[in-house]
Design an enzyme around this catalytic site. Structure first.
Site, PDB file in Angstrom:
ATOM      1  N   TRP A 117     -19.719  -5.856   7.101  1.00  0.00           N
ATOM      2  CA  TRP A 117     -18.386  -5.271   7.076  1.00  0.00           C
ATOM      3  C   TRP A 117     -17.537  -5.709   8.270  1.00  0.00           C
ATOM      4  O   TRP A 117     -16.560  -5.050   8.605  1.00  0.00           O
ATOM      5  CB  TRP A 117     -18.476  -3.743   6.967  1.00  0.00           C
ATOM      6  CG  TRP A 117     -18.863  -3.312   5.571  1.00  0.00           C
ATOM      7  CD1 TRP A 117     -18.949  -4.096   4.461  1.00  0.00           C
ATOM      8  CD2 TRP A 117     -19.218  -1.989   5.143  1.00  0.00           C
ATOM      9  NE1 TRP A 117     -19.329  -3.355   3.359  1.00  0.00           N
ATOM     10  CE2 TRP A 117     -19.510  -2.057   3.753  1.00  0.00           C
ATOM     11  CE3 TRP A 117     -19.328  -0.750   5.783  1.00  0.00           C
ATOM     12  CZ2 TRP A 117     -19.892  -0.940   3.006  1.00  0.00           C
ATOM     13  CZ3 TRP A 117     -19.713   0.365   5.036  1.00  0.00           C
ATOM     14  CH2 TRP A 117     -19.987   0.268   3.665  1.00  0.00           C
ATOM     15  N   ASN A 146     -15.804  -8.368   0.038  1.00  0.00           N
ATOM     16  CA  ASN A 146     -15.635  -6.917   0.093  1.00  0.00           C
ATOM     17  C   ASN A 146     -14.460  -6.452  -0.763  1.00  0.00           C
ATOM     18  O   ASN A 146     -14.019  -5.316  -0.656  1.00  0.00           O
ATOM     19  CB  ASN A 146     -15.460  -6.460   1.541  1.00  0.00           C
ATOM     20  CG  ASN A 146     -16.778  -6.570   2.302  1.00  0.00           C
ATOM     21  OD1 ASN A 146     -17.842  -6.375   1.740  1.00  0.00           O
ATOM     22  ND2 ASN A 146     -16.713  -6.900   3.573  1.00  0.00           N
ATOM     23  N   TYR A 204      -9.626  -2.569  -2.513  1.00  0.00           N
ATOM     24  CA  TYR A 204      -9.290  -2.405  -3.940  1.00  0.00           C
ATOM     25  C   TYR A 204      -7.992  -1.622  -4.019  1.00  0.00           C
ATOM     26  O   TYR A 204      -7.706  -0.801  -3.137  1.00  0.00           O
ATOM     27  CB  TYR A 204     -10.394  -1.667  -4.707  1.00  0.00           C
ATOM     28  CG  TYR A 204     -10.665  -0.261  -4.232  1.00  0.00           C
ATOM     29  CD1 TYR A 204      -9.925   0.818  -4.713  1.00  0.00           C
ATOM     30  CD2 TYR A 204     -11.651  -0.007  -3.284  1.00  0.00           C
ATOM     31  CE1 TYR A 204     -10.160   2.103  -4.261  1.00  0.00           C
ATOM     32  CE2 TYR A 204     -11.894   1.277  -2.823  1.00  0.00           C
ATOM     33  CZ  TYR A 204     -11.151   2.332  -3.321  1.00  0.00           C
ATOM     34  OH  TYR A 204     -11.377   3.610  -2.865  1.00  0.00           O
ATOM     35  N   LYS A 209       0.846  -1.209   0.000  1.00  0.00           N
ATOM     36  CA  LYS A 209       0.000   0.000   0.000  1.00  0.00           C
ATOM     37  C   LYS A 209       0.877   1.253   0.000  1.00  0.00           C
ATOM     38  O   LYS A 209       0.708   2.148  -0.828  1.00  0.00           O
ATOM     39  CB  LYS A 209      -0.916   0.002   1.221  1.00  0.00           C
ATOM     40  CG  LYS A 209      -1.676   1.316   1.428  1.00  0.00           C
ATOM     41  CD  LYS A 209      -2.262   1.415   2.831  1.00  0.00           C
ATOM     42  CE  LYS A 209      -2.868   2.782   3.069  1.00  0.00           C
ATOM     43  NZ  LYS A 209      -4.095   3.028   2.287  1.00  0.00           N
ATOM     44  N   ILE A 221     -25.550  13.519   3.257  1.00  0.00           N
ATOM     45  CA  ILE A 221     -25.656  12.129   3.696  1.00  0.00           C
ATOM     46  C   ILE A 221     -25.126  11.881   5.104  1.00  0.00           C
ATOM     47  O   ILE A 221     -25.507  10.925   5.762  1.00  0.00           O
ATOM     48  CB  ILE A 221     -24.960  11.202   2.662  1.00  0.00           C
ATOM     49  CG1 ILE A 221     -25.618  11.376   1.286  1.00  0.00           C
ATOM     50  CG2 ILE A 221     -25.009   9.756   3.089  1.00  0.00           C
ATOM     51  CD1 ILE A 221     -27.130  11.188   1.256  1.00  0.00           C
ATOM     52  N   GLY A 222     -24.222  12.750   5.595  1.00  0.00           N
ATOM     53  CA  GLY A 222     -23.775  12.513   6.970  1.00  0.00           C
ATOM     54  C   GLY A 222     -22.431  13.108   7.306  1.00  0.00           C
ATOM     55  O   GLY A 222     -22.325  13.985   8.143  1.00  0.00           O
ATOM     56  N   HIS A 278     -17.411  10.951  -5.325  1.00  0.00           N
ATOM     57  CA  HIS A 278     -16.147  10.209  -5.426  1.00  0.00           C
ATOM     58  C   HIS A 278     -15.159  10.921  -6.335  1.00  0.00           C
ATOM     59  O   HIS A 278     -14.028  10.501  -6.490  1.00  0.00           O
ATOM     60  CB  HIS A 278     -16.404   8.788  -5.937  1.00  0.00           C
ATOM     61  CG  HIS A 278     -17.292   8.005  -5.011  1.00  0.00           C
ATOM     62  ND1 HIS A 278     -18.651   7.950  -5.178  1.00  0.00           N
ATOM     63  CD2 HIS A 278     -17.020   7.299  -3.888  1.00  0.00           C
ATOM     64  CE1 HIS A 278     -19.173   7.224  -4.198  1.00  0.00           C
ATOM     65  NE2 HIS A 278     -18.210   6.824  -3.404  1.00  0.00           N
ATOM     66  N   GLU A 292     -20.061  14.258  11.700  1.00  0.00           N
ATOM     67  CA  GLU A 292     -19.352  13.061  12.192  1.00  0.00           C
ATOM     68  C   GLU A 292     -17.852  13.261  12.461  1.00  0.00           C
ATOM     69  O   GLU A 292     -17.052  12.358  12.182  1.00  0.00           O
ATOM     70  CB  GLU A 292     -19.548  11.876  11.215  1.00  0.00           C
ATOM     71  CG  GLU A 292     -21.004  11.565  10.976  1.00  0.00           C
ATOM     72  CD  GLU A 292     -21.221  10.466   9.924  1.00  0.00           C
ATOM     73  OE1 GLU A 292     -20.307   9.668   9.668  1.00  0.00           O
ATOM     74  OE2 GLU A 292     -22.334  10.427   9.362  1.00  0.00           O
TER      75      GLU A 292
END
Length: 765
Positions: free
Chosen positions: A567, A116, A518, A18, A437-438, A701, A490
């Protein structure tokens, strides 16, 4: 004494790949630096398996991004927009396909079966030209051989590759990628011939689509492909590997009659019916690669039970033809338990990550060969016994409450239209109400505050003040933008599942239990080891604080039970739905406490509801039944005037629309901007939907800022199929990953578009 591993995690025990990828993408390191990290990782994995005594060690399961994309590169199936001119595909072209570049978008990404993990979907058309353009499989085989490890090269099988592909943009919808089978097989033949010449004695084709519901022409393609490859494969042992579910009887028949294939790999963890098929008939002289060690979870194997299964199979296929294997690639589990220094010893004794599963596979193979490690088996039995009897696992009160749920399907007291009327009287919202959305952007500063609080470097009071300040800022921004229903942003949350899991009993967390989602993105799923309950309120403090800062409605924000379940790594000692009902009861308490605290709008996100859908149609109804029921349990007790929202990430809604209606939420917001047409077509086809609905009007996104006109145009398209009084206007997902410089102008344009259309509607009346 034969053992086999289907595949292994690529990221490295401490996510080495990564960090190397992200450094390379940021231009901070060279391709050589990246290749060195990759080479070292591969070498350590091969040596680890060889050291553990594994006989059939896979190669070519490593990928810089994704194994399906590797196959696309091997076949030279690069879409025209990447201006590839032929020759060996380099990293620049490869990563452009995966991630897009300054001028062209990436290829589509979608979920790999019901895991996932996400793969890059090949884009094919009748004119796609194929040529052998990436020699990765042969290079890795030779690389391992130079280290003294003879591996089994793994390729995504030709039929699964085509069945997982889609028709490229501009190609007739009726085009079937499967029609290209005879065009891709010549490349497969070149690859096979090279591997054979380099000394490979085995080759593995992953054909996981064999576990899906296939039509007869799709099954016929398997026979055609492996018959066509027969002469090239002669002299090689050929393993066809399947995973993630039972192989249907018809597919089993097709597969086991392929004469060019020497060995069959089955997932016996999720494929218990396949076991019956093997027992009722297995072709003489062929190998069975028995996937008894679970590649998708983190629990230690029940070695005694697996050994009994293997012994019963040995009687059918013969001692020298049975190979012990994993149920699927180990890339779906965490890498190595050795790196977990914080987990307590009891729970740790119940677990096995990828490195430990390799040891389990080998221990089973040795036991079959009469060299059973008695001490190892005894320690395993003791750990399983401790897990069964541990008081930490069982909570009688929770068990009773979950059992009591079975009598009702937990409806709300009245119909959705009656509730919407009652809510409107109280909330007094304009037509086409706007909301988000949050989450709001998580700045570097915010992450630092959370990190320092966790490390006890700042006091609780300092932390609370920092978060309060952030909430106040987010509320002010929304009021200035004139958004109708607000969120608190949040700022106190790291992750939408982890945040709740940390406050529920029955959950534990790892330090390094990362799993690839991914590309370079990894997730760290919580582990649900015991009965779930909610000792204390989780979000009420922050929601009440946020509501006190504004006269507008403030949404309470919760993650729904099905998403928390899907999840997480879930306990395997009771059915998944039992665990889901327990989580639902915990969330129900939170919903009721929010309502009592004066919160009038509560959102319960079910982003992952569709992700849990089983691979076989025959199992859909049962899953959807308990998943929808779990959601209803969370809010069946609220008053009509309390508005329940849910949010879903878009994924082929059309086939589960009835279940979404059955969830009976007051308002549903949907991630939709990438597939407008698909979603709206459901309503065009006459599905009657009476609840509030907010299909996302722009894609969060992407850093792109949509214009007011573009958003207005989208809203008008929606109004053509949806009633004015049920449509909401919102982005398609949370804004956590975006920057304020993108969020403010985008939301400004969204609110302006809604106001413009309100004015037009008022005028028309």
């Amino acid at each position: 004494m034969a053992s086999h591993i289907v595949g292994y995690p690529r990221m490295g025990p401490k996510r080495e790949l990564k960090f190397a990828l992200e450094s390379f993408w940021d231009g901070k390191s060279s391709a050589e630096d990246l290749e060195k990290v990759a080479t070292d990782l591969r070498a350590s994995i091969w040596k680890q398996m060889a050291g553990a005594g594994i006989k059939y060690i896979p190669s070519n399961t490593f990928a810089y991004y994704d194994q399906v994309l590797d196959t696309t590169a091997m076949l030279g199936a690069v879409p025209d927009r990447y201006s590839w001119t032929g020759g060996e595909i380099n990293l620049s072209t490869y990563f452009s396909m995966a991630r897009g570049n300054a001028t062209v978008p990436a290829m589509e990404m979608t979920k790999w079966f019901d895991t996932n993990y996400h793969f890059i979907v090949p884009e094919l058309g009748p004119d796609t030209k194929f040529s052998y353009s990436s020699h990765k499989a042969i290079n890795e085989y030779k690389e391992a051989k130079a280290l003294g490890v003879d591996t089994v090269p793994v390729l995504v099988g030709p039929v699964s590759y085509l069945l997982l592909s889609k028709a490229a943009k501009g190609v007739e919808k009726s085009f079937s990628p499967l029609s290209l089978l005879s065009s891709i097989l010549p490349v497969y033949k070149e690859v096979i011939a090279e591997l054979k010449a380099a000394g490979a004695s085995w080759i593995q084709f992953d054909e996981p689509t064999l576990v899906k519901d296939l039509e007869s022409h799709q099954l016929a393609a398997f026979s055609a492909a492996y018959t066509e490859l027969e002469s090239t494969l002669s002299g090689l042992n050929v393993l066809v590997e399947t995973y993630f579910a039972d192989v249907p009887a018809e597919s089993y028949k097709t597969l086991t009659s392929l004469s060019s294939v020497t060995a069959y790999g089955f997932d016996l963890e999720r494929g218990t019916k396949t076991l019956e098929l093997v027992k009722s008939g297995f072709p003489a002289g062929k190998y069975l690669f028995a996937g008894v060690v679970d590649g998708r979870n983190i629990w230690a194997d029940d070695l005694a039970a697996s050994l009994a299964t293997l012994q019963s199979l040995e009687a059918i296929v013969g001692k020298d033809k049975l190979v012990v294997s994993t149920s699927c690639s180990l890339m779906h589990t965490a890498v190595d338990l050795v790196n977990e220094t914080k987990l307590d010893d009891e729970i740790k004794s119940w677990l096995a990550f990828a490195a430990q599963k390799v040891v389990e596979v080998n221990a089973l193979a040795k036991a079959l060969a009469g060299q059973k490690d008695e001490a190892y088996f005894a320690a395993n039995a003791a750990a399983l016994a401790s897990r069964r009897s541990s008081p930490r696992v069982t909570n009688e009160e929770v068990q009773k409450a979950a059992t009591a749920l079975k009598g009702s399907d937990h409806p709300r007291a009245t119909t959705v239209s009656a509730r919407l009327d009652a809510q409107q009287k109280k909330l007094n919202l304009p037509v086409l109400p706007t909301t988000t959305i949050g989450s709001f952007p998580q700045t570097v500063e915010l992450r630092r505050v959370r990190r320092e609080y966790k490390a006890k470097k700042i006091s609780e009071e300092e932390y609370t003040n920092a978060i309060k300040e952030e909430i106040s800022k987010v509320v002010k921004i929304q009021e200035e933008l004139d958004i109708d229903v607000l969120v608190h942003g949040e700022p106190e949350r790291n992750d939408m599942v982890e945040y709740f899991g940390e406050q529920l009993s029955g959950f534990t967390f790892t330090a390094n239990g990362w799993v690839q989602s991914y590309g370079s993105r990894c997730v760290k799923p919580p582990i649900i080891y015991g009965d779930v309950s909610r000792p204390n309120p989780m979000t009420v403090f922050w929601s009440k604080m946020a509501q006190s800062m504004t006269a507008r409605p403030m949404k309470g924000m919760l993650t729904g039970p099905v998403t928390i379940l899907n999840w997480s790594f879930v306990r395997n000692d009771q059915p998944r739905f039992e665990t889901c009902y327990q989580i639902a009861l915990a969330i129900k308490k939170e919903v009721e406490d929010l309502e009592a605290g004066g919160i009038q709008v509560i959102q319960i996100d079910e982003a992952a509801l569709r992700e849990g859908l089983p691979l076989r149609k025959s199992e859909h109804a049962f899953y959807l039944d308990w998943a929808v029921h779990s959601f209803r349990i969370t809010n069946c007790g609220v008053q009509d005037t309390t508005q329940i929202h849910t949010h879903m990430c878009y994924s082929n809604f059309n086939d589960i629309i009835q279940s979404i209606i059955n969830m009976d939420a007051d308002v549903i917001t949907i991630e939709n901007s990438r597939s407008d047409e698909k979603l709206l077509s459901v309503f065009r086809e006459g599905v009657v939907y009476g609840a509030g609905i907010g299909p996302g009007v722009y894609d969060i996104h992407s850093p792109r800022i949509p214009s007011k006109e573009e958003i207005a145009d989208r809203v008008n398209k929606m109004l053509a199929v949806l009633d004015t009084n049920i449509l909401w206007v919102n982005p398609d997902c949370g804004l956590k990953t975006r920057k304020y410089a993108e969020v403010k102008p985008a939301l400004t344009n969204m609110v302006e578009a809604a106001k413009q259309i309100r004015a037009e509607l008022a005028k028309a009346q």
